[in-house]
Design an enzyme around this catalytic site. Structure first.
Site, PDB file in Angstrom:
ATOM      1  N   TYR A  82       0.841  -1.210   0.000  1.00 30.29           N
ATOM      2  CA  TYR A  82       0.000   0.000   0.000  1.00 30.29           C
ATOM      3  C   TYR A  82       0.874   1.258   0.000  1.00 30.29           C
ATOM      4  CZ  TYR A  82      -3.504   3.383   1.631  1.00 30.29           C
ATOM      5  OH  TYR A  82      -4.331   4.478   1.758  1.00 30.29           O
ATOM      6  N   THR A 110      -3.592  12.362   8.350  1.00 29.85           N
ATOM      7  CA  THR A 110      -3.291  11.367   9.378  1.00 29.85           C
ATOM      8  C   THR A 110      -4.538  10.463   9.503  1.00 29.85           C
ATOM      9  OG1 THR A 110      -3.852  13.119  10.945  1.00 29.85           O
ATOM     10  CG2 THR A 110      -1.514  12.647  10.632  1.00 29.85           C
ATOM     11  N   ASN A 111      -4.677   9.707  10.581  1.00 36.92           N
ATOM     12  CA  ASN A 111      -5.767   8.725  10.688  1.00 36.92           C
ATOM     13  C   ASN A 111      -7.142   9.389  10.670  1.00 36.92           C
ATOM     14  OD1 ASN A 111      -3.279   7.538  11.707  1.00 36.92           O
ATOM     15  ND2 ASN A 111      -4.531   5.774  12.255  1.00 36.92           N
ATOM     16  N   VAL A 112      -7.941   9.068   9.659  1.00 37.02           N
ATOM     17  CA  VAL A 112      -9.254   9.689   9.480  1.00 37.02           C
ATOM     18  C   VAL A 112     -10.324   8.864  10.184  1.00 37.02           C
ATOM     19  CG1 VAL A 112     -10.864  10.608   7.767  1.00 37.02           C
ATOM     20  CG2 VAL A 112      -8.445  10.335   7.171  1.00 37.02           C
ATOM     21  N   LYS A 133     -16.339  -3.032  18.652  1.00 36.34           N
ATOM     22  CA  LYS A 133     -16.020  -3.964  19.748  1.00 36.34           C
ATOM     23  C   LYS A 133     -16.726  -3.570  21.049  1.00 36.34           C
ATOM     24  CE  LYS A 133     -11.550  -5.965  18.498  1.00 36.34           C
ATOM     25  NZ  LYS A 133     -10.135  -6.090  18.906  1.00 36.34           N
ATOM     26  N   TRP A 147      -6.565  -5.072  20.633  1.00 37.55           N
ATOM     27  CA  TRP A 147      -5.382  -5.751  20.103  1.00 37.55           C
ATOM     28  C   TRP A 147      -4.137  -4.908  20.328  1.00 37.55           C
ATOM     29  CZ3 TRP A 147      -7.826  -7.341  14.736  1.00 37.55           C
ATOM     30  CH2 TRP A 147      -8.724  -8.383  14.955  1.00 37.55           C
TER      31      TRP A 147
END
Length: 242
Positions: A82, A110-112, A133, A147
């Protein structure tokens, strides 16, 4: 004959899907990117804004990372397919500019996270996976298992903030070189802090457990938003806990 294109198409997934399917991530994304960029060129598109990712940066680097460091070394081995496919968009953008004068550029969020996310626990990203979860743990009265160790740190950007920035890039940003779209370094949170924020927001009263037999992935990818702040010093990000 579109004049402006926002290129968001990609094969994407969380850490464990990337580890299993590096070849698929490379091939599909290379095909998608070449198809979108070349089609935009052939139909006379003036502007293409493609979406990269902070995982494209070298695994061994200094922090904070900035836009000049994309090609300075190999990415993390967990998602090399990726990462390299996304890096090639930057290479291709430069090619279209040099050979044809096209104003094709890319942003690096960054993380969306936000509404309509992928909540699949197996191959979604960390926040929607945790939300799912917690929902299941509340339904069954069981513990919430996260995790990894919970120690890795991430900068999260709310999808509505990112959308506003995309429109600004489309209309105002004239560089071919990419630009990082991110909250500041001081707004980085650990996976544990993110899990605790979700637990609080969803009023989960059960036990929180960290499964340290699962991989953590990259410990951190702290990105500098100095370039963005240079252009937009007053931009207000939605606070993470909100």
């Amino acid at each position: 004959k579109p004049t402006h294109v926002i290129h968001l198409a990609a094969m994407v997934g969380g850490l464990f899907k990337n580890i299993r399917y590096n070849l698929d991530f490379w091939r599909r994304n290379i095909h998608i990117n070449d198809n979108v960029l070349h089609s935009a060129y052939e139909t006379g598109g003036q502007t293409v804004v493609s979406c990269l990712s902070t995982c494209i940066f070298p695994d061994k680097t200094t922090y904070p990372i900035d836009e000049s460091m994309i090609h300075n070394g190999p990415p993390h081995s967990s998602n090399f397919g990726y990462s390299y496919a996304k890096r090639m968009i930057d290479v291709q953008n430069r090619g279209y500019f040099e050979q044809h004068g096209c104003r094709f550029t890319a942003v690096i969020p960054t993380n969306v996270f936000g509404p309509h996310d992928n909540f699949n626990i197996e191959d979604g990203h960390v926040l929607p996976g945790l939300i799912h979860k917690v929902y299941l743990a509340k339904q069954t009265g069981s513990a919430l298992t996260v995790w990894g160790t919970g120690k890795p740190r991430r900068q999260f950007i709310y999808s509505m903030d990112l959308a506003r920035l995309f429109l600004w890039v489309l209309r105002e940003y004239d560089e071919v070189d990419p630009i990082i779209l991110s909250v500041g370094e001081e707004d980085e949170v650990s996976i544990r802090e993110a899990a605790e924020a979700i637990v609080e927001a969803m009023d989960f009263r059960g036990e929180l457990v960290f499964d340290t037999t699962k991989a953590d992935g990259q410990f951190k990818k702290t990105a500098s938003n100095a370039k963005l702040r240079h252009y937009l010093p007053g931009f207000q990000f939605t606070p993470f806990r909100q």
